[in-house]
Every structure is written in structure tokens, then in C-alpha cells.
Design a protein around this motif. Sequence first.
Motif, short mmCIF file in Angstrom:
data_model
loop_
_atom_site.label_atom_id
_atom_site.label_comp_id
_atom_site.label_asym_id
_atom_site.label_seq_id
_atom_site.Cartn_x
_atom_site.Cartn_y
_atom_site.Cartn_z
N VAL A 12 0.85 -1.20 0.00
CA VAL A 12 0.00 0.00 0.00
C VAL A 12 0.88 1.25 0.00
CG1 VAL A 12 -1.73 1.33 1.27
CG2 VAL A 12 -1.96 -1.16 1.09
N ALA A 13 1.95 1.24 0.79
CA ALA A 13 2.88 2.38 0.80
C ALA A 13 3.47 2.59 -0.59
CB ALA A 13 3.98 2.17 1.84
N LEU A 14 3.84 1.52 -1.27
CA LEU A 14 4.37 1.64 -2.64
C LEU A 14 3.31 2.21 -3.58
CD1 LEU A 14 6.45 -1.64 -3.06
CD2 LEU A 14 7.32 0.72 -2.94
N ALA A 15 2.05 1.79 -3.42
CA ALA A 15 0.97 2.34 -4.25
C ALA A 15 0.80 3.83 -3.99
CB ALA A 15 -0.33 1.58 -3.99
N HIS A 16 0.90 4.25 -2.71
CA HIS A 16 0.84 5.68 -2.39
C HIS A 16 1.99 6.43 -3.06
CE1 HIS A 16 -1.90 5.96 1.41
NE2 HIS A 16 -2.57 5.76 0.31
N LEU A 17 3.17 5.87 -2.97
CA LEU A 17 4.33 6.52 -3.58
C LEU A 17 4.16 6.64 -5.09
CD1 LEU A 17 7.07 4.77 -1.45
CD2 LEU A 17 6.53 7.22 -1.40
N ALA A 18 3.61 5.62 -5.72
CA ALA A 18 3.38 5.66 -7.16
C ALA A 18 2.38 6.76 -7.52
CB ALA A 18 2.88 4.31 -7.66
N SER A 19 1.31 6.88 -6.75
CA SER A 19 0.33 7.94 -7.02
C SER A 19 0.93 9.32 -6.77
CB SER A 19 -0.93 7.73 -6.16
OG SER A 19 -1.65 6.61 -6.62
N LEU A 20 1.73 9.44 -5.72
CA LEU A 20 2.41 10.71 -5.46
C LEU A 20 3.36 11.07 -6.61
CD1 LEU A 20 3.34 10.64 -1.65
CD2 LEU A 20 1.95 12.36 -2.83
N LYS A 21 4.09 10.09 -7.11
CA LYS A 21 5.01 10.33 -8.22
C LYS A 21 4.25 10.84 -9.45
CE LYS A 21 8.68 9.21 -10.99
NZ LYS A 21 9.43 10.33 -11.43
N ARG A 22 3.11 10.22 -9.74
CA ARG A 22 2.31 10.67 -10.88
C ARG A 22 1.77 12.08 -10.66
NH1 ARG A 22 1.33 5.11 -10.93
NH2 ARG A 22 -0.45 5.20 -9.51
N ALA A 23 1.38 12.41 -9.43
CA ALA A 23 0.80 13.72 -9.14
C ALA A 23 1.85 14.82 -9.02
CB ALA A 23 -0.02 13.65 -7.85
N LEU A 24 3.00 14.50 -8.43
CA LEU A 24 4.00 15.52 -8.11
C LEU A 24 5.16 15.55 -9.10
CD1 LEU A 24 4.32 14.93 -4.25
CD2 LEU A 24 2.85 16.58 -5.43
N GLY A 25 5.39 14.46 -9.79
CA GLY A 25 6.52 14.38 -10.71
C GLY A 25 7.81 13.94 -10.06
N ASP A 26 7.94 14.12 -8.74
CA ASP A 26 9.19 13.83 -8.04
C ASP A 26 8.88 13.54 -6.57
OD1 ASP A 26 11.74 13.76 -6.91
OD2 ASP A 26 12.33 15.74 -7.65
N LEU A 27 9.23 12.34 -6.12
CA LEU A 27 8.97 11.96 -4.73
C LEU A 27 9.81 12.76 -3.73
CD1 LEU A 27 8.62 8.11 -5.17
CD2 LEU A 27 6.81 9.77 -4.70
N ASP A 28 10.88 13.38 -4.21
CA ASP A 28 11.70 14.21 -3.32
C ASP A 28 11.00 15.53 -2.96
OD1 ASP A 28 13.60 12.24 -3.46
OD2 ASP A 28 14.94 13.33 -4.80
N ARG A 29 9.89 15.82 -3.59
CA ARG A 29 9.11 17.02 -3.24
C ARG A 29 8.42 16.87 -1.89
NH1 ARG A 29 5.08 19.14 -7.38
NH2 ARG A 29 4.99 20.74 -5.79
#
Length: 166
Positions: free
Chosen positions: A76-93
Motif C-alpha cells: 500500500v505504501a508503494l501504491a501511495h508513492l506511485a500515485s504521489l510520483k504521478r501527481a507531483l513528478g518527483d517523490l523528493d518534493r
Amino acid sequence: MAIIEQRLAEMGLQLPEPLKVRDGLKLPFAWVRVRGTRAYISGHVASNPDGTLAKPLGKVGAEVSPEQGYASARLVALAHLASLKRALGDLDRVTAWLRVFAMVNVAPGFNETPLVTNGYSDLILALYGPDVGAHARSSIGMAIPLNAPVNCEAEVEIDGKSPGAG
């Protein structure tokens, strides 16, 4: 490569594709809603890299062991990270993980939901460290859509850059 994505690669982890659901099941909501410096992440369940629903399905304490529930929470955490990546472009944000609301599909009598939800928290802390990754959390037992073992929603603080800005 961004720092968080590099850490994921070093851990041998892959971000999944968006969740694939059965035909006719409508999900009329945003997976991630960005407002100002906050990103609100809708409830996600564990999925495979191709976006299909991850197995096992069922109640923790019956069809699903606590260890399998922990692994599901990690997915589930990986799924959240994937959605964040799609929304933000960069997980470091992500500048701070603020809260995680975890719902565990529990069998009658199973009351150790925190042990299951630790799969989510442990991964976020491993990727982001305690300064950014520490979060408030609730972990409760209930019936979960799609008979998934775990469903989590979260809220993160992000920098003010627009997607793709460097």
C-alpha cells in the motif's frame, strides 16, 4: 535519479501502475489531491507492479496472517508513492509525512492492527528517514473494500514547486 527513487531501486522495489479494477466499478475521486503545500492521498490497497490487486485477499487473523498483512501494508505504501510520483513528478518534493490512517480488514478477535500497519510505516521511514518520514498514525480494524487486507490514506507536506520544476 531522485534520491527516493534511488533508494527504492537499491531496495529492489518497484512502483506499481495505477490500480486496475473490474469493469463497471467507478472510482470518481482523485487518488492524490494537491492543495497548496499539502497532498492528500486517497485510500489505496495493495497492488502488484502491473496494477492488479495483490493477493492474498481476506481478513487478517483468518485468511491472511499478520506477516502477510504487514507485506500488504508495505505494498500500500508503494501504491501511495506511485500515485504521489504521478501527481507531483518527483517523490523528493515530499518534505514531511504528516499522517497515515490505516484500516485493516480484521477477523473477529484480531486486535493487533499496529503490527500490520508497521509494514507501511517501516517502509516510509526507511525511504525518507525520521525527519521527513515520521508521521502520526491510526490503525483500526474494519471491513475493507475489495476484501483487501489493508487500506491506507495519508497526508504529506510538499514543497511549493510545480511538477517538473527542478
